[in-house]
Design an enzyme around this catalytic site. Structure first.
Site, PDB file in Angstrom:
ATOM      1  N   GLU A 307     -34.152 -22.342  74.659  1.00  0.00           N
ATOM      2  CA  GLU A 307     -33.970 -21.050  75.578  1.00  0.00           C
ATOM      3  C   GLU A 307     -35.295 -20.407  75.707  1.00  0.00           C
ATOM      4  OE1 GLU A 307     -29.529 -20.010  74.408  1.00  0.00           O
ATOM      5  OE2 GLU A 307     -30.945 -18.958  73.053  1.00  0.00           O
ATOM      6  N   ARG A 352     -24.773 -30.433  77.812  1.00  0.00           N
ATOM      7  CA  ARG A 352     -25.539 -29.733  76.833  1.00  0.00           C
ATOM      8  C   ARG A 352     -24.957 -29.953  75.297  1.00  0.00           C
ATOM      9  NH1 ARG A 352     -25.273 -23.137  76.491  1.00  0.00           N
ATOM     10  NH2 ARG A 352     -25.559 -22.792  74.197  1.00  0.00           N
ATOM     11  N   ASP A 381     -22.238 -23.455  70.902  1.00  0.00           N
ATOM     12  CA  ASP A 381     -22.960 -22.379  70.493  1.00  0.00           C
ATOM     13  C   ASP A 381     -21.968 -21.284  69.876  1.00  0.00           C
ATOM     14  OD1 ASP A 381     -24.748 -20.323  70.179  1.00  0.00           O
ATOM     15  OD2 ASP A 381     -25.089 -19.846  72.202  1.00  0.00           O
ATOM     16  N   GLU A 409     -20.729 -12.880  67.765  1.00  0.00           N
ATOM     17  CA  GLU A 409     -20.935 -12.918  69.036  1.00  0.00           C
ATOM     18  C   GLU A 409     -20.030 -13.340  70.193  1.00  0.00           C
ATOM     19  OE1 GLU A 409     -24.431 -15.448  69.699  1.00  0.00           O
ATOM     20  OE2 GLU A 409     -24.576 -15.062  71.710  1.00  0.00           O
TER      21      GLU A 409
END
Ligand code: BDP
Length: 720
Positions: A307, A352, A381, A409
């Site tokens: 990232e 991914r 993630d 999150e």
């Protein structure tokens, strides 16, 4: 007695119960130590624990004495003093085996032999209760364990308990920035007041250390993985050292994140190439300086080539080159490097979910002995639910650390009640099959599967400046559960919920069963109203708040939602079988086989691995579309049920905390319906089927849901 008198008496009785429950703000977490109300029980404990005798002067041992004294004094309502030990006294005798003749003499060789580093023995013998550790940390953990016995009102008679941690490094990871913002933090600002350190030592730092020590956490990374090289400037090292000084007596080591380009940004070098001798020297010197400030510094956590973070690949080097360079710098001081496997590159057209294995598996065996690879629980993630990361079991020669996210999150952020212990448990108990049946992720993590000496678990912290630490009161349970599972990854989530609820709220059996039931079902509930049947990554873009299955335009394809759900006229889901990305092949064949057939795969992973036609019949008797509708609706209905459950135990909870939880449950109910209606409205444009008539229809049209904007949603990732 007249009706009126009876009524008044009842009312007075009810009022006095209410009044006896003091209003609380949640700051004390699970360390409340209020007076045990039952006098008989109190006296029986008092008889057995008249004083605390310590057999050494190690600072961590002293902390154990202090904490015991504080806890017992509160619970028993009488000052329980700490005194130096003498052979014939009664009370709690706490000390380290091998360092104290008194403790050595009191233990049988077989008892002593069972205690490992950081572990402890609690033993009732004559009129003494012995807390023995092999080191001072063990005694400290034993002290908190003893307090928990009282907090749970369990008997002390014939106590004989040995507990050893299964995982060596039990760490919190703070995604805290030096400006006090917290990436993906929903509990206010960072508790680290860098600006006022090192002079101003906030008392909260000590309370933080106590809370962590009480659940066995022995290290903390205080800076964000999206790292800032400023932390290595001498004045910041002095600040970090001041924190380390507070943590040390609680057995907690301090770690820092290392920005790979620090030699350029801070050192003025032209390169950060890990094979460049000047770069190696810069890190060596910097590390020496860190250890001058913090003699027991733990080591580095690194996010590289991920990232946008700098890393060795910029210099055509690989992850092992980068990790080993840092590992060599910290090795002489006994430090370690935790190198993250959360890497994915947008130049690669590969799914991914596959990229970490593609990059790391070929490097197995190439890392130094003091390197651990830190792997997120799932391949994407921290989604509400993911299958296990395929790296677990795929790098037998390298110790792999688990990285769990404690901050929510993707699971309702600061407001939703979601007991993460269930999710952690599901991951840890998943069988990788790599060494036959029973090769669970827990065994990979604790090192027992491959016989690794180093082992570790990291939890991305959910702590902030909120008065109750975590913003949402029930999020304290996630911090607690993480610590317990890091200590023992085989622990039962329900037991953890019960411990936490007893120490945090009440001893009433009915109330406890309601709270533990709420916690136990809440993860599944959240998955149902957000991402049922294996859906993933369909949240709002950027802030990740709320639903956003329509997100299709982002700087990179694998940040969009459409990349993951692949909804089209035919069906829904990401084909990761041989006919698709074949991410399935990264798992051991015995595990892959369980996921390969869309008619046999557990429904919870269906759309993670398969693109399924809308009208495909499922084992539930419904077709995919109807099942999706059903799941979303059930999830939202379960939140309404949680609200009712909470209301049903109002009388057992103090008003302040009752209201806090109630208000958050109101938000959760509203947002669960929002997720449900927004997602179904969106997917319906592909399925072209009606939401079954018996279910509540969406309150708004899709355009409305797509138009919602939340520019000030908290926890957003800063861009430098
Ligand atoms: C993602 C977060 C991002 C983190 C990243 C990481 O959205 O803010 O920086 O993980 O783990 O979940 O590095």
């Amino acid at each position: 007695m007249s009706k009126m008198t009876t009524y008044l008496l009842c009312l007075i009785a009810a009022m006095s119960t209410v009044r006896s429950i003091r209003a609380e703000d949640g700051y004390r977490l699970w360390l409340r130590f209020d007076l045990i109300e039952n006098e008989e029980q109190r006296n029986s404990y008092l008889d057995q624990l008249p004083q605390i005798m310590l057999t050494g002067d190690d600072p961590v041992l002293q902390t154990a004495g202090k904490e015991l004294s504080r806890g017992l004094t509160g619970l028993l309502g009488k000052n329980i003093h700490v005194v130096p030990a003498a052979a014939d006294q009664s009370g709690i005798l706490a000390g380290i085996i091998g360092a104290s003749p008194l403790i050595d003499g009191a233990l049988s060789p077989s008892d002593a032999g069972q205690i490992q580093l950081e572990g402890f023995l609690l033993l009732q013998r004559n009129d003494q209760l012995i807390i023995a550790g092999k080191d001072a940390r063990g005694v400290l953990y034993g002290a908190f364990r003893l307090l928990r016995i009282l907090q749970e009102r369990q008997p002390l008679d014939q106590l004989h308990l040995v507990e050893n941690p299964r995982v060596k490094l039990r760490l919190l990871n703070h995604w805290d920035n030096l400006d006090r913002t917290v990436e993906r933090g929903y509990a206010g600002f960072s508790i680290w007041n860098w600006h006022q350190l090192p002079e101003y030592i906030d008392p909260q730092y000590t309370d933080y250390a106590r809370a962590n020590a009480s659940i066995g956490i022995n290290g903390t990374v205080v800076t964000n993985v999206n790292a800032n090289s400023l932390i290595f400037r001498t004045d910041y090292l002095e600040k970090a050292a001041a924190l380390a000084n507070v943590f040390r007596p609680y057995g907690i080591k301090l770690y820092l994140t290392a920005r790979f380009s620090s030699p350029i940004e801070l050192g003025g070098l032209e390169t950060a190439d890990p094979l460049d001798p000047g770069v190696q020297q810069w890190w060596k010197d910097k590390v020496d300086e860190i250890y001058r400030h913090i003699p027991d510094f733990g080591g580095f956590l690194v996010k590289a080539n991920s990232e946008g973070q700098p890393g060795p690949q910029q210099y055509d080097r690989n992850h092992a080159d980068g990790a080993n360079m840092l590992a060599d710098a910290v090795a002489p001081h006994g430090g370690i490097v935790m190198w993250r496997a959360f890497v994915y590159s947008n130049e690669e057209p590969v799914d991914r979910a596959k990229q970490a294995n593609n990059e790391f598996v070929p490097l197995d065996g190439k890392f130094r002995d003091n390197v651990l690879i830190q792997v997120k629980n799932g391949p994407i993630d921290f989604q509400p639910r993911e299958p296990i990361h395929p790296l677990f079991g795929a790098m037998p020669q390298t110790p792999l650390m688990m990285e769990f996210q404690i901050t929510k999150e993707y699971l309702g952020q600061g407001t939703h009640l979601v007991g993460l212990a269930k999710m952690y448990e599901e991951v840890l108990q998943t069988d990788t099959h790599v060494k036959g049946k029973g090769s669970t992720v827990a065994k990979v993590i604790d090192g027992s599967l491959e016989g690794h000496q180093l082992s570790g678990m990291a939890g991305v912290s959910n702590i902030g400046t909120a008065r109750n630490w975590t913003g949402n009161l029930f999020a304290q349970a996630d911090w607690y559960a993480y610590g317990r599972l890091a200590w023992d990854p085989y622990m039962d989530a329900d037991r953890i919920f019960e411990e936490w609820a007893t120490m945090t709220f009440t001893h009433d059996k009915k109330a406890l069963s309601v709270i533990t039931k709420m916690l136990a079902g809440s993860h599944e509930t959240c998955v149902r109203y957000m991402t049922p049947l294996g859906l993933h990554h369909i949240m709002g873009a950027g802030h990740h708040y709320g639903p956003g299955p329509w997100v299709s335009k982002m700087p990179r394809a694998d940040w969009t939602s459409v990349y993951y759900h692949k909804a089209d006229e035919k069906g829904l889901g990401f084909d990761r079988t041989a006919s698709g990305s074949n991410a399935l092949e990264q798992y051991h064949p015995d595990l892959a086989e369980q996921y390969a057939d869309p008619d046999k795969i557990p429904l919870k992973f269906l759309l993670w691995f398969h693109h399924v036609p809308w009208d495909h019949p499922l084992s539930t008797g419904r077709n995919l579309w109807n099942e999706l509708c059903h799941q979303y609706h059930q999830g939202a209905a379960e939140v309404t049920q949680m609200k009712e459950d909470w209301q049903s135990i109002k009388e057992f909870i103090d008003e302040e905390r009752f209201q806090q939880v109630k208000m958050h449950l109101d938000i959760q109910e509203k947002e669960a319906k929002w997720w449900r209606d927004a997602c179904l409205s969106y997917f319906q444009t592909f399925s072209k089927m009606p939401i079954p008539a018996e279910l509540e229809q969406p309150a708004h049209d899709l355009e409305y849901y797509e138009s919602l904007r939340y520019p000030y949603s908290p926890g957003i990732r800063p861009r430098w």
